[in-house]
Design an enzyme around this catalytic site. Sequence first.
Site: not given
Length: 261
Positions: A172, A99
Site C-alpha cells: 500500500e 498499516h
Amino acid sequence: MTASPRYWIGTSWKMNKTLAEARGFAEALRDADALRDPAIQRFIIPPFTAVREVKSILSDTSVKVGAQNMHWADQGAWTGEVSPLMLRDCNLDIVELGHSERREHFGETNETVGLKTEAAVRHGLIPLICIGETLSDRESGRAAEILSEQVVGALSKLSGSQKQAQILLAYEPVWAIGEKGIPAEPSYADARQAEIIAVAEKVLGRRIPCLYGGSVNPDNCEELISCPHIDGLFIGRSAWNVEGYLDILAKCAAKLRGDTK
C-alpha cells in the site's frame, strides 16, 4: 479435493461502522454467498467492536474475518491493547499489521511489526502485513530500500516451521491510500510487488501472496488483478458499502475467468 483460492480480495473498515451497520453489511454479504467465485478468497476486517458479531454472521460462509491490529503479548499490563489470544477467542482468521496509519500515528516500527507477526503465526492467525513507501521515499529513489526493510523487519523473527505458515503481504504505497490518494499505475504496482515478493522469498524460502491496496476502485480493479505479481486486492472506501464490494468481486471474478495469467 477443492483447490485453494488463488486470489485474496477484501476490505478493512478502519474506524467506521456501528455494530448495526456492520451487521447489515455482513448479512448482505452472507445472503450473496451464492455469487462467490472459487478463485477468490474474500475477507473483511471490521473494527474491534464488531468482529465477533461479523464472524458469527459469516460463520457458514468462506469469508474470513480479521482484526485491524493486536499486541504481541498474550496478556499483561498493556492498557488499551488487544492480544492474539483475545482474537482467537473471537474465532478470527486474520490480523492486519503495520498499516501506514499505525506507523505514522501510533509509533509502529519494523521491530514491533515483526514481534506481532511472530505472535500471530504462533497463535494460528494469518498476518496481513502492510508495507509501503511515502511519496518522498519514491521521489528520492528509496522505495525499493524502504520496502525491503519493512518486509525483512516483519518476517525476520519467524523461525523453523513458522516460515511455512500462511502469511500475506499488502503493498500500500502511502501516497496512494486515503480519500485523496492517487492510485498507483498498475505497471508501477506490479514492479514494486515483484521486488517485495523476491525479498520475502529470500527470508522465507518460498513465495507468499502479495496484495495491492491503494485507491482500488471498480474502474481499476480489473487491470490491477490482471498483473502477474498482484495476488489480490486490499480495498478501502470503495468497498465500505456491500454493493461496492460485491461489484469489485464480480468484476475481478469475470476478468480472471478470461485471464490466462
